[in-house]
Design a protein around this motif. Structure first.
Motif, PDB file in Angstrom:
ATOM      1  N   THR A 109      -7.105   7.299   3.735  1.00 48.23           N
ATOM      2  CA  THR A 109      -7.638   6.147   2.998  1.00 48.23           C
ATOM      3  C   THR A 109      -7.365   6.262   1.503  1.00 48.23           C
ATOM      4  O   THR A 109      -7.601   5.308   0.751  1.00 48.23           O
ATOM      5  CB  THR A 109      -9.158   6.027   3.222  1.00 48.23           C
ATOM      6  OG1 THR A 109      -9.797   7.250   2.813  1.00 48.23           O
ATOM      7  CG2 THR A 109      -9.466   5.756   4.689  1.00 48.23           C
ATOM      8  N   ALA A 110      -6.873   7.429   1.077  1.00 42.95           N
ATOM      9  CA  ALA A 110      -6.593   7.656  -0.347  1.00 42.95           C
ATOM     10  C   ALA A 110      -5.179   7.194  -0.663  1.00 42.95           C
ATOM     11  O   ALA A 110      -4.240   8.000  -0.750  1.00 42.95           O
ATOM     12  CB  ALA A 110      -6.776   9.131  -0.688  1.00 42.95           C
ATOM     13  N   ALA A 125      -0.350  13.246   7.575  1.00 40.02           N
ATOM     14  CA  ALA A 125      -1.667  12.885   7.055  1.00 40.02           C
ATOM     15  C   ALA A 125      -1.600  11.666   6.152  1.00 40.02           C
ATOM     16  O   ALA A 125      -2.531  10.844   6.120  1.00 40.02           O
ATOM     17  CB  ALA A 125      -2.269  14.071   6.299  1.00 40.02           C
ATOM     18  N   ALA A 126      -0.487  11.508   5.423  1.00 38.51           N
ATOM     19  CA  ALA A 126      -0.350  10.386   4.492  1.00 38.51           C
ATOM     20  C   ALA A 126      -0.229   9.042   5.214  1.00 38.51           C
ATOM     21  O   ALA A 126      -0.433   7.989   4.598  1.00 38.51           O
ATOM     22  CB  ALA A 126       0.857  10.589   3.585  1.00 38.51           C
ATOM     23  N   ARG A 146      -6.218  18.632  -5.117  1.00 39.28           N
ATOM     24  CA  ARG A 146      -6.485  17.274  -4.618  1.00 39.28           C
ATOM     25  C   ARG A 146      -5.644  16.982  -3.365  1.00 39.28           C
ATOM     26  O   ARG A 146      -6.143  16.402  -2.394  1.00 39.28           O
ATOM     27  CB  ARG A 146      -6.183  16.263  -5.719  1.00 39.28           C
ATOM     28  CG  ARG A 146      -6.246  14.799  -5.286  1.00 39.28           C
ATOM     29  CD  ARG A 146      -7.614  14.384  -4.802  1.00 39.28           C
ATOM     30  NE  ARG A 146      -7.647  12.966  -4.445  1.00 39.28           N
ATOM     31  CZ  ARG A 146      -8.643  12.381  -3.790  1.00 39.28           C
ATOM     32  NH1 ARG A 146      -9.697  13.101  -3.406  1.00 39.28           N
ATOM     33  NH2 ARG A 146      -8.604  11.087  -3.514  1.00 39.28           N
ATOM     34  N   SER A 147      -4.383  17.373  -3.387  1.00 41.30           N
ATOM     35  CA  SER A 147      -3.514  17.122  -2.237  1.00 41.30           C
ATOM     36  C   SER A 147      -4.048  17.796  -0.982  1.00 41.30           C
ATOM     37  O   SER A 147      -4.071  17.198   0.103  1.00 41.30           O
ATOM     38  CB  SER A 147      -2.096  17.615  -2.528  1.00 41.30           C
ATOM     39  OG  SER A 147      -1.567  17.001  -3.672  1.00 41.30           O
ATOM     40  N   GLN A 148      -4.480  19.032  -1.123  1.00 36.58           N
ATOM     41  CA  GLN A 148      -5.006  19.752   0.034  1.00 36.58           C
ATOM     42  C   GLN A 148      -6.335  19.150   0.492  1.00 36.58           C
ATOM     43  O   GLN A 148      -6.595  19.044   1.697  1.00 36.58           O
ATOM     44  CB  GLN A 148      -5.183  21.239  -0.311  1.00 36.58           C
ATOM     45  CG  GLN A 148      -5.813  22.098   0.761  1.00 36.58           C
ATOM     46  CD  GLN A 148      -4.996  22.188   2.041  1.00 36.58           C
ATOM     47  OE1 GLN A 148      -3.861  21.739   2.101  1.00 36.58           O
ATOM     48  NE2 GLN A 148      -5.585  22.766   3.080  1.00 36.58           N
ATOM     49  N   GLU A 149      -7.145  18.723  -0.444  1.00 36.97           N
ATOM     50  CA  GLU A 149      -8.424  18.099  -0.106  1.00 36.97           C
ATOM     51  C   GLU A 149      -8.220  16.843   0.738  1.00 36.97           C
ATOM     52  O   GLU A 149      -8.934  16.604   1.720  1.00 36.97           O
ATOM     53  CB  GLU A 149      -9.160  17.750  -1.403  1.00 36.97           C
ATOM     54  CG  GLU A 149     -10.436  16.956  -1.224  1.00 36.97           C
ATOM     55  CD  GLU A 149     -10.990  16.494  -2.570  1.00 36.97           C
ATOM     56  OE1 GLU A 149     -11.194  15.275  -2.737  1.00 36.97           O
ATOM     57  OE2 GLU A 149     -11.183  17.341  -3.454  1.00 36.97           O
ATOM     58  N   VAL A 150      -7.208  16.045   0.383  1.00 33.50           N
ATOM     59  CA  VAL A 150      -6.974  14.769   1.063  1.00 33.50           C
ATOM     60  C   VAL A 150      -6.121  14.934   2.317  1.00 33.50           C
ATOM     61  O   VAL A 150      -6.422  14.353   3.368  1.00 33.50           O
ATOM     62  CB  VAL A 150      -6.302  13.765   0.101  1.00 33.50           C
ATOM     63  CG1 VAL A 150      -5.898  12.490   0.844  1.00 33.50           C
ATOM     64  CG2 VAL A 150      -7.224  13.435  -1.063  1.00 33.50           C
ATOM     65  N   GLU A 180       0.874  -1.171   0.000  1.00 35.39           N
ATOM     66  CA  GLU A 180       0.000   0.000   0.000  1.00 35.39           C
ATOM     67  C   GLU A 180       0.916   1.226   0.000  1.00 35.39           C
ATOM     68  O   GLU A 180       1.858   1.295   0.793  1.00 35.39           O
ATOM     69  CB  GLU A 180      -0.859  -0.021   1.264  1.00 35.39           C
ATOM     70  CG  GLU A 180      -1.877   1.092   1.349  1.00 35.39           C
ATOM     71  CD  GLU A 180      -2.736   0.959   2.600  1.00 35.39           C
ATOM     72  OE1 GLU A 180      -3.887   0.526   2.494  1.00 35.39           O
ATOM     73  OE2 GLU A 180      -2.215   1.291   3.694  1.00 35.39           O
ATOM     74  N   TRP A 181       0.661   2.191  -0.902  1.00 32.03           N
ATOM     75  CA  TRP A 181       1.620   3.278  -1.046  1.00 32.03           C
ATOM     76  C   TRP A 181       0.947   4.620  -1.288  1.00 32.03           C
ATOM     77  O   TRP A 181      -0.218   4.710  -1.693  1.00 32.03           O
ATOM     78  CB  TRP A 181       2.603   2.991  -2.185  1.00 32.03           C
ATOM     79  CG  TRP A 181       1.965   2.804  -3.554  1.00 32.03           C
ATOM     80  CD1 TRP A 181       1.610   1.612  -4.120  1.00 32.03           C
ATOM     81  CD2 TRP A 181       1.614   3.819  -4.505  1.00 32.03           C
ATOM     82  NE1 TRP A 181       1.056   1.819  -5.368  1.00 32.03           N
ATOM     83  CE2 TRP A 181       1.046   3.168  -5.629  1.00 32.03           C
ATOM     84  CE3 TRP A 181       1.727   5.205  -4.526  1.00 32.03           C
ATOM     85  CZ2 TRP A 181       0.603   3.861  -6.750  1.00 32.03           C
ATOM     86  CZ3 TRP A 181       1.276   5.910  -5.646  1.00 32.03           C
ATOM     87  CH2 TRP A 181       0.722   5.238  -6.743  1.00 32.03           C
TER      88      TRP A 181
END
Length: 369
Positions: free
Chosen positions: A237-238, A232-233, A296-300, A183-184
Motif C-alpha cells: 500500500t506504500a 512485495a512492491a 524503510r525499504s525493509q520495513e515495507v 500508481e507507482w
C-alpha cells in the motif's frame, strides 16, 4: 511456459492482483522475478526481445506457470498491442542496458533505458484501468560517491546527482514514471549478485571492474532478495515512494573485497589482484556506488533474506569439489588479470575510473541536451 497469457487464472490467489507484466524478463533479475511471482501465486506474463538467447532461457520447464509474449519496447505499436492484450494490473519494468555495456552502445542504451520506459508508461496510462508501475532504477542516480567526503549512507532523500550516462538515463526514467499519473513505486538497486554460475563475462567487464577504486563503497544484494522486493512492491500500500534495495548490513562492502571473496568461495583464493584506491581529494574520480540506509525499504517490502556470508556459502556449495581442482589455477588467473589491468605500467597511485572507461570501453558522460 505458454506463448499467450490467459485473461483469468484459476490458480490465482484471491488477494493477488490481475496479470503482472514483467519487462526484461529473461535477464539476471527478470528471471528471478518471474519465478518468484509465479511461486507466490501471481498470474505472470513475461516479455523480452525475441532473441535466441532469451528463447533458450524461456524454454524447457523452468517457468511452467509463466506466459511469454515477445515484444520490442522501443516500438510503440508493439507496446500498445502488448498492454491492450495483457491488460496488466501491475507492470514491473526491468528492461535496461546497464553499465558498462551502455557506454559503448550509447544510442541503444538511450532507446532502451529512456524511450522504452516512456512508451510503456504512456501506453499504460491510456488503458481503461491503468496498472501500477514498478520501476527498476539504480543508485547510479546519486552520481560519483567519495566515501571520504560522504560518510553517511544513501537514503531515498539524498539528492539525485547523476554523473554518468547510466545514472542520467535512470533519473530520466524515474521522472517519466513520477509524471505519468500512474500508481507507482521506484526501486533503486545496489550491486546485484547471484550465487549461480555467471557466463559471458567479457574483457569489457573485466576492465570495468579493475578501473573502479578498490576502496569504493558498494552495498550488494542477492538477486533472490531483489526478486522478493519486486514481488512485495506489486501489492504494498506504500506507493509513490522510492525504495533502496540492498542487502542487510553484512552486504556493506568495499569494491575490492567483493571479487576476492567470490573468487575464494569458488576455489580461486588470491586469484583477483587488488585495483588502485580512489583519490580522497577528488569527488569526481569515484564510481556511482555507496552504502544505503535500507530501513524503510525493509520495513515495507521485507525482502532481506540472504546475508553476504549466506551468498558465499551457497557459492562454495555450488562449486563443490571443483573448488579444490581449480585452486592451482589461482596464480595464473592473477597474472592474467594483472596483465589486463588498465593501470598496468601507468605509474598511477590512485584510480581514475572515468578516464579508463572513456579510453577502453566508451564515452560514459551524460547525453548532451
Amino acid at each position: 511456459m505458454t506463448s499467450e497469457p490467459a485473461n483469468q487464472d484459476s490458480t490465482q490467489s484471491p488477494d493477488r492482483p490481475g496479470p503482472v507484466l514483467v519487462t526484461g524478463a529473461f535477464g539476471l533479475v527478470g528471471s528471478q522475478v518471474i519465478r518468484a511471482l509465479a511461486d507466490a501465486g501471481f498470474q505472470v506474463v513475461a516479455t523480452d526481445l525475441d532473441l535466441p538467447a532469451n528463447r533458450k532461457i524461456a524454454g524447457g520447464s523452468k517457468f511452467p506457470k509463466v506466459a511469454v509474449r515477445w515484444a520490442d519496447l522501443t516500438i510503440r505499436q508493439q507496446v500498445d498491442n502488448l498492454l491492450q492484450s495483457v491488460k496488466p494490473a501491475v507492470i514491473i519494468h526491468l528492461a535496461a542496458v546497464i553499465a558498462p555495456a551502455c557506454y559503448s552502445r550509447r544510442e541503444l542504451a538511450r532507446k532502451v533505458n529512456v524511450d522504452a520506459t516512456a512508451k510503456p508508461v504512456e501506453s499504460a496510462a491510456a488503458l481503461p484501468e491503468p496498472p501500477r508501475f514498478v520501476q527498476a532504477s539504480s543508485i547510479a542516480v546519486y552520481g560519483s560517491r567519495n566515501p571520504h567526503n560522504n560518510p553517511d549512507p544513501l537514503t531515498p532523500d539524498t539528492p539525485v546527482n547523476p554523473t554518468d550516462l547510466y545514472g542520467t538515463h535512470k533519473a530520466e526514467a524515474e521522472e517519466l514514471v513520477r509524471a505519468s499519473g500512474l500508481e507507482w513505486a521506484i526501486l533503486r538497486l545496489g550491486g546485484v549478485l547471484t550465487a549461480e554460475e555467471m557466463l559471458g563475462i567479457n574483457k569489457e567487464v573485466l576492465v570495468f571492474e579493475a578501473a573502479i577504486p578498490a576502496d569504493g563503497r558498494l552495498q550488494t544484494v542477492d538477486v533472490r532478495d531483489v526478486a522478493a522486493a519486486f514481488v512485495a512492491a506489486t501489492t504494498t500500500t506504500a506507493t509513490g515512494e522510492v525504495f533502496l534495495i540492498g542487502g542487510d548490513e553484512t552486504h556493506r562492502l568495499r569494491q575490492g573485497e567483493i571479487g576476492a571473496a567470490i573468487a575464494d568461495a569458488s576455489g580461486l583464493t588470491g586469484g583477483i589482484p587488488q585495483s588502485l584506491p580512489g583519490n580522497p581529494d577528488s569527488d569526481d574520480d569515484w564510481f556511482a556506488t555507496d552504502w544505503m540506509d535500507t530501513t524503510r525499504s525493509q520495513e515495507v517490502l521485507g525482502f532481506q533474506h540472504h546475508s553476504w556470508p549466506d551468498l558465499l556459502a551457497q557459492i562454495r556449495s555450488r562449486t563443490g569439489v571443483l573448488r579444490y581442482l581449480v585452486r592451482p589455477a589461482a596464480p595464473l588467473v592473477r597474472l592474467y588479470l594483472k596483465s589486463m589491468s588498465p593501470y598496468k605500467d601507468s605509474g598511477r597511485t590512485v584510480a581514475d575510473p572515468w578516464t579508463v572507461i572513456a579510453e577502453r570501453i566508451g564515452d560514459p558522460t551524460p547525453d548532451k541536451a
